[in-house]
Design a protein around this motif. Structure first.
Motif, PDB file in Angstrom:
ATOM      1  N   VAL A  47      -3.364   0.552   5.102  1.00  0.00           N
ATOM      2  CA  VAL A  47      -4.080   1.405   4.138  1.00  0.00           C
ATOM      3  C   VAL A  47      -4.181   2.820   4.686  1.00  0.00           C
ATOM      4  O   VAL A  47      -3.903   3.810   3.991  1.00  0.00           O
ATOM      5  N   VAL A 106      -7.414   1.445  -6.956  1.00  0.00           N
ATOM      6  CA  VAL A 106      -7.777   1.018  -5.603  1.00  0.00           C
ATOM      7  C   VAL A 106      -8.910   0.004  -5.631  1.00  0.00           C
ATOM      8  O   VAL A 106      -8.898  -0.986  -4.888  1.00  0.00           O
ATOM      9  N   GLY A 108     -12.198  -2.152   1.851  1.00  0.00           N
ATOM     10  CA  GLY A 108     -11.334  -3.227   2.338  1.00  0.00           C
ATOM     11  C   GLY A 108     -12.052  -4.119   3.336  1.00  0.00           C
ATOM     12  O   GLY A 108     -11.985  -5.355   3.246  1.00  0.00           O
ATOM     13  N   SER A 131      -0.720   4.617   4.806  1.00  0.00           N
ATOM     14  CA  SER A 131      -0.223   4.935   3.454  1.00  0.00           C
ATOM     15  C   SER A 131      -1.004   6.078   2.832  1.00  0.00           C
ATOM     16  O   SER A 131      -0.430   6.952   2.170  1.00  0.00           O
ATOM     17  N   THR A 163     -12.467   3.997   1.213  1.00  0.00           N
ATOM     18  CA  THR A 163     -11.488   2.957   0.857  1.00  0.00           C
ATOM     19  C   THR A 163     -11.331   1.941   1.992  1.00  0.00           C
ATOM     20  O   THR A 163     -11.244   0.728   1.750  1.00  0.00           O
ATOM     21  N   PHE A 183       0.819  -1.212   0.000  1.00  0.00           N
ATOM     22  CA  PHE A 183       0.000   0.000   0.000  1.00  0.00           C
ATOM     23  C   PHE A 183       0.859   1.271   0.000  1.00  0.00           C
ATOM     24  O   PHE A 183       0.429   2.297  -0.520  1.00  0.00           O
ATOM     25  N   VAL A 223      -7.302  -3.189  -3.581  1.00  0.00           N
ATOM     26  CA  VAL A 223      -7.711  -3.381  -2.184  1.00  0.00           C
ATOM     27  C   VAL A 223      -8.561  -4.649  -2.007  1.00  0.00           C
ATOM     28  O   VAL A 223      -8.309  -5.436  -1.080  1.00  0.00           O
TER      29      VAL A 223
END
Length: 294
Positions: A118, A64, A152, A121, A148, A27, A68
């Motif tokens: 995640v 992404v 995940g 980052s 995001t 990531f 992810v």
């Protein structure tokens, strides 16, 4: 309820096995590397300064949404079936843990393993963008981070649900990878079921009715819902966000015919469709796991 203890153990095991560090590297390269490339490209080419309005939708929709979910599946697909095949699940259930604790603890532990790198980052990427003078709108960027993380966790829960329901590690892997392929590549075929219903049942739906129902079904896919919600952060048009990815000519025709987005394509309905995936797959997996003979 002792799911917290299982979640903490799962996270500590991930740290000891260096899973966390490997994910951090993936990531870090994805988010921080992309921010660096965009930032350095702006300086070297002397173009107009970019904003996160370009960075976020481009990264969110094209990278992404693919990376992810597949990483989440790798992290979680063997979370329960792996322990079941090794025999350690019986030992775990001999302690004061219920099967519900096992599912909830595994889902929470694996979600934390994925979410932490995640989050770090993405925050570092914002710093890199700011260093290069790219305008990062804080609220919109935080919303991007939140969506995001939810994406995940959705796929971790999906993989834990399959892992709980599966009878072997191989079936869990095939099941989760199959779902990933359907959700990322084949969902358009699912929407074509409408055409079959319309033809076979003689429903007589007009083309625009099929388009509206097709869009509603489109956002029962968590990947498509995520992409549209990310796009919505940087557009004032609800219908424009719902029509992302549609060829420009078709967008204009549909926009002229519809005028405004119907309520079932509103942000709240699409968000609700997205959040359904947080609970339904893992709940279904638990129901099968509860009745399984170990």
């Amino acid at each position: 309820m002792t799911w917290q203890a299982i979640a903490r153990k799962d996270f500590r095991d991930a740290v000891r096995s260096k899973w966390l560090w490997g994910l951090s590297a993936v990531f870090f390269g994805l988010f921080v590397g992309s921010a660096y490339l965009i930032g350095s490209g702006v300086q070297s080419n002397g173009n107009q300064p970019l904003t996160s309005e370009v960075f976020v939708p481009t990264l969110g929709n094209r990278v992404v949404a693919l990376v992810v979910p597949i990483v989440a599946i790798v992290v979680a697909y063997s979370s329960i079936i792996g322990e079941r095949e090794s025999g350690s699940l019986k030992l775990l259930l001999s302690l004061p843990h219920s099967r519900q604790d096992v599912v909830a603890g595994k889902a929470t532990g694996r979600s934390t393993v994925l979410a932490l790198p995640v989050l770090v980052s993405m925050l570092l990427a914002a710093v890199v963008l700011a260093i290069y003078g790219i305008d990062v709108e804080p609220l919109k960027y935080l919303a991007f981070v939140g969506l995001t993380l939810l994406l995940g966790v959705v796929f971790v829960n999906l993989a834990v649900g399959v892992s709980a329901a599966a009878s072997s590690n191989r079936r869990a892997m095939l099941g989760t990878v199959g779902l990933y392929v359907v959700l990322t590549m084949l969902w358009t075929q699912v929407r074509r079921v409408l055409l079959v219903f319309n033809d076979k049942l003689g429903l007589g739906w007009e083309q625009m009715t099929l388009v509206k129902y097709g869009l509603f079904i489109k956002y029962f896919n968590p990947v498509r819902a995520y992409e549209s919600l990310v796009t919505r952060l940087y557009t004032d048009s609800v219908l424009g966000a719902r029509l992302y990815g549609v060829p420009r000519m078709q967008q204009q025709i549909i926009s002229q015919r519809l005028g405004e987005a119907p309520f079932y394509l509103s942000d709240w309905v699409v968000l609700a469709q997205f959040l359904l995936w947080l609970l339904v797959p893992v709940a279904l997996g638990y129901l099968v796991f509860r009745e399984s003979d170990l």
